[in-house]
Design an enzyme around this catalytic site. Structure first.
Site, PDB file in Angstrom:
ATOM      1  N   ARG A  31      -2.068  -3.692  20.833  1.00 43.72           N
ATOM      2  CA  ARG A  31      -1.834  -2.362  20.272  1.00 43.72           C
ATOM      3  C   ARG A  31      -3.023  -1.417  20.347  1.00 43.72           C
ATOM      4  O   ARG A  31      -2.847  -0.205  20.163  1.00 43.72           O
ATOM      5  CB  ARG A  31      -1.386  -2.497  18.812  1.00 43.72           C
ATOM      6  N   ARG A  40       5.345  -1.087  25.311  1.00 40.67           N
ATOM      7  CA  ARG A  40       6.045  -1.672  24.153  1.00 40.67           C
ATOM      8  C   ARG A  40       7.199  -0.778  23.695  1.00 40.67           C
ATOM      9  O   ARG A  40       8.249  -1.274  23.266  1.00 40.67           O
ATOM     10  CB  ARG A  40       5.037  -1.875  23.014  1.00 40.67           C
ATOM     11  N   ASP A  77       3.915 -15.425  22.204  1.00 38.16           N
ATOM     12  CA  ASP A  77       3.625 -15.603  20.783  1.00 38.16           C
ATOM     13  C   ASP A  77       3.778 -17.073  20.440  1.00 38.16           C
ATOM     14  O   ASP A  77       4.585 -17.787  21.071  1.00 38.16           O
ATOM     15  CB  ASP A  77       4.581 -14.767  19.930  1.00 38.16           C
ATOM     16  N   TYR A 152       4.700 -21.582   9.339  1.00 35.67           N
ATOM     17  CA  TYR A 152       5.658 -20.481   9.421  1.00 35.67           C
ATOM     18  C   TYR A 152       7.090 -20.994   9.289  1.00 35.67           C
ATOM     19  O   TYR A 152       7.942 -20.339   8.672  1.00 35.67           O
ATOM     20  CB  TYR A 152       5.491 -19.729  10.739  1.00 35.67           C
TER      21      TYR A 152
END
Length: 346
Positions: A31, A40, A77, A152
């Site tokens: 970013r 993106r 990811d 997670y």
């Protein structure tokens, strides 16, 4: 044509000292770059970028084109693994990754039979990257470490201290061990598939290793990574593995000795003396504080110089101590690279 072993990052991973050291930055595609934000914006969501080879290749190449880093790391990811296990992973704007929390009873029902089919676009991205990258650029594949991915999956989202996963391990030790074992096996297979697609080396991110006690660290961080490295070494001998156990501090010496990784990633809190001791066992990677790239100026110069002075006399891959932040000025990355490479006018 450049041979794999002649790439600067690969030389360091083999234990060689290269001066100036090769450099890449964790989250170097992201970013902080205007070209990333533009790309993106064409995708429906973050996972769409990860699973669309045209987009994933483009954003992986963007920082290579702009800066000429010595390594490119696959744009993906760590949570594509639970996504491939049908845990309903989604990225919520302003809230980060979320998924359906796994119950103890559901662990035995995890089905990885379609994992490689689900992750086929990732492998295609790796193949295309190796074909399109400059010959001298190392291509890194990666995955999350079993412990970090499990945190997670159990909480369903990120937490400050991963208390849900730690409590799960205490209250349901058999189911937790089963989850870690499953993630260890499929994560090693995932990395091997990336290697087969063209990755020169791979990195295992254990972003939440720092919340574990010494005993838990040995059980949940070291042992699964040791098994992964052993399998990779057995099935794809000669392919280096980088291990990044963020926050592990003094336990990193044990991590190096007991996991068998070729290179230890260092976060910015690792003291210089400890870092040098770890480096005696082989390559290290790190460890500039990412905030210095935000600060720029003298703070950035001083931080770069300190890493080089501390670790530049041995096998070092210059990197940040964690991922570059969205607030970083792209011009500060140019300054960082010029400082490392001895280019005037930085």
């Amino acid at each position: 044509m450049t041979k794999t072993a002649d790439r600067k990052v690969m030389k360091v991973l083999a234990g060689e000292t290269v001066s100036p050291p090769p450099v890449w930055l964790m989250r170097q595609a992201g970013r902080y770059l205007p070209e990333y934000r533009k790309t993106r914006a064409t995708a429906k969501g973050f996972l769409d970028v990860c699973y669309t080879p045209d987009l994933a290749v483009e954003v992986t190449l963007q920082p290579i084109r702009r800066y000429g880093f010595d390594a490119a790391i696959l744009f993906s990811d760590i949570l594509v693994i639970p996504d491939a296990l049908d845990r309903n992973v989604r990225f919520v704007q302003g809230e980060g990754p979320q998924m359906d929390p796994i119950s103890p009873e559901a662990v035995s029902d995890l089905d990885s039979s379609k994992m490689h089919e689900h992750l086929a676009p990732v492998y295609e991205t790796v193949r295309r990257l190796r074909a399109e990258l400059p010959e001298e650029t190392t291509l890194l594949g990666f995955c999350g470490a079993p412990w970090t991915v499990a945190t997670y999956m159990i909480a369903g989202h990120g937490t400050p201290d991963q208390a849900p996963a730690r409590l799960f391990a205490m209250q349901h030790p058999e189911e937790f061990a089963m989850l870690i074992d499953h993630l260890t096996d499929i994560s090693a297979d995932y990395l091997i598939s990336q290697i087969d697609a063209g990755a020169d080396a791979v990195q295992i991110f254990d972003s939440w290793a720092g919340v574990l006690s010494e005993v838990e660290f040995a059980q949940y961080s070291v042992e699964p990574v040791r098994r992964m490295v052993e399998k990779i070494n057995r099935e794809r001998p000669g392919v280096p593995v980088i291990g990044f156990a963020k926050g592990a501090g003094a336990l990193l010496e044990t991590y190096r000795n007991d996991t068998g990784v070729n290179c230890v990633g260092l976060d910015w809190t690792v003291p210089g003396g400890l870092a040098r001791r770890i480096q005696k066992g082989g390559a290290v990677q790190g460890n500039l504080d990412p905030l210095r790239v935000v600060a720029g100026g003298a703070a950035l110069d001083e931080g770069v110089d300190r890493v080089i002075e501390t670790l530049g006399v041995g096998p070092l891959i210059f990197n940040l101590g964690h991922g570059i932040t969205p607030q970083a000025d792209p011009e500060n990355v140019t300054r960082l690279l010029n400082r490392i490479r001895g280019v005037s006018g930085s």
